[in-house]
Enzyme design. Structure first.
Site, mmCIF file in Angstrom:
data_model
loop_
_atom_site.group_PDB
_atom_site.id
_atom_site.type_symbol
_atom_site.label_atom_id
_atom_site.label_comp_id
_atom_site.label_asym_id
_atom_site.label_seq_id
_atom_site.Cartn_x
_atom_site.Cartn_y
_atom_site.Cartn_z
ATOM 1 N N GLU A 87 0.803 -1.216 0.000
ATOM 2 C CA GLU A 87 0.000 0.000 0.000
ATOM 3 C C GLU A 87 0.844 1.277 0.000
ATOM 4 O OE1 GLU A 87 -2.441 -0.756 3.415
ATOM 5 O OE2 GLU A 87 -4.030 -1.664 2.226
ATOM 6 N N GLU A 118 6.924 -21.838 8.138
ATOM 7 C CA GLU A 118 7.327 -20.974 9.251
ATOM 8 C C GLU A 118 8.297 -21.653 10.207
ATOM 9 O OE1 GLU A 118 4.185 -21.118 12.830
ATOM 10 O OE2 GLU A 118 3.334 -20.345 10.970
#
Length: 307
Positions: A87, A118
């Site tokens: 963004e 992960e």
């Protein structure tokens, strides 16, 4: 680091006593429960305000010297980091490399769960080398439960390279300590759905990332007051916003503001500088560059010099 077998003791994994009858609630009761619990996310962010402020100050200082900001995470935490990074270019007209999101499992993990990635600490260490992260850069490791090996590996490697390291987690430091420069702990408490950290923890994380990225860009001169003067004019909605900013901050009609926007190469900040100082596009560009893109400082300096 907390042993992975002890995750049940973590704050984010505990049972919320206020939602134990969750499956017996009607729809309105569910909404009311969520509304009450989500307010705790805002309170959690307020509890970390000093660490957030320090992160903004130190990140802006490094980016101002040519550094970059990286968010590193897995699962929901990684997706939130990628979202915030994505963004920045349309909001602040930043180059894509200035703020980057790194997620365990790569781009495919944004659409398809890759949570098993992960657990690979070595992958987190390797990604720091792959991106050439160094002493001017900032690495914010995002892990709601605080234990993600991928994030710890990345933070450890980044610290070894002299980068500013920041840990963002939703568990207290005493539960999961981390050898980092700044600890941001967003203590949202047990989730409505036990262990589902995409809920309050995710909300608090997004709020904190909003604060860090926006605050950093403000410090870098990407705004004027509360206006997005570095907005990228890439579609009709953003063009309309750019023209509204110009008409709001000047005495120009919409048609004249549109003409000014075109003459500035569709750069709102430059358009405002040209209008307020009377300089041409080339001179305005040089003036902004001289003052690190800070519109307020550039205008003030020009007017002082003229006087």
């Amino acid at each position: 680091m907390t042993n992975l077998q002890e995750r049940g003791h973590l704050l984010t994994e505990q049972i919320n006593p206020d939602s134990q009858n969750l499956d017996e609630l009607d729809a309105q009761e569910i909404v009311e429960l969520f509304n009450r619990e989500d307010q705790k996310a805002v309170t959690a962010v307020a509890g970390a305000k000093l660490a957030l402020a320090r992160t903004i100050e130190e990140t802006a200082a490094r980016l101002g010297r040519g550094g970059r900001l990286f968010y590193v995470g897995a699962g929901t935490s990684g997706r939130l980091g990628v979202l915030d990074a994505a963004e920045c270019p349309p909001t602040f007209c930043t180059p894509p490399e200035l703020v980057q999101g790194i997620i365990a499992g790569g781009a495919s993990a944004l659409l398809k769960s890759s949570e098993e990635k992960e657990d690979r600490r070595e992958d987190g260490e390797a990604i720091i080398r792959e991106y050439g992260i160094g002493s001017l850069d900032v690495v914010i490791g995002i892990t709601a439960g605080g234990t993600t090996p991928y994030v710890h590996g990345a933070l450890s490697a980044a610290k070894g390279e002299g980068a500013l390291t920041v840990m963002m987690a939703c568990v207290p430091e005493e539960q999961v300590p981390a050898d980092v420069d700044i600890n941001i702990r967003l203590l949202t408490g047990p989730e409505i759905l036990a262990g589902s950290t995409r809920l309050k923890a995710g909300t608090a994380t997004k709020l904190a990332l909003n604060i860090i990225s926006t605050g950093t860009m403000v410090k870098l001169g990407k705004t004027y007051g509360n206006r997005m003067v570095d907005v990228a004019v890439t579609n009709s909605k953003l063009r309309d916003r750019a023209i509204r900013i110009l008409t709001d901050l000047t005495d120009l009609s919409r048609d004249l503001a549109s003409d000014l926007l075109e003459r500035s190469g569709k750069r709102v900040k430059l358009a405002l500088l040209m209008h307020w100082t009377g300089v041409d596009q080339t001179t305005g560009e040089a003036l902004l560059q001289q003052h690190q893109g800070n519109l307020r400082v550039a205008v003030h300096s020009y007017k002082q010099h003229k006087n």
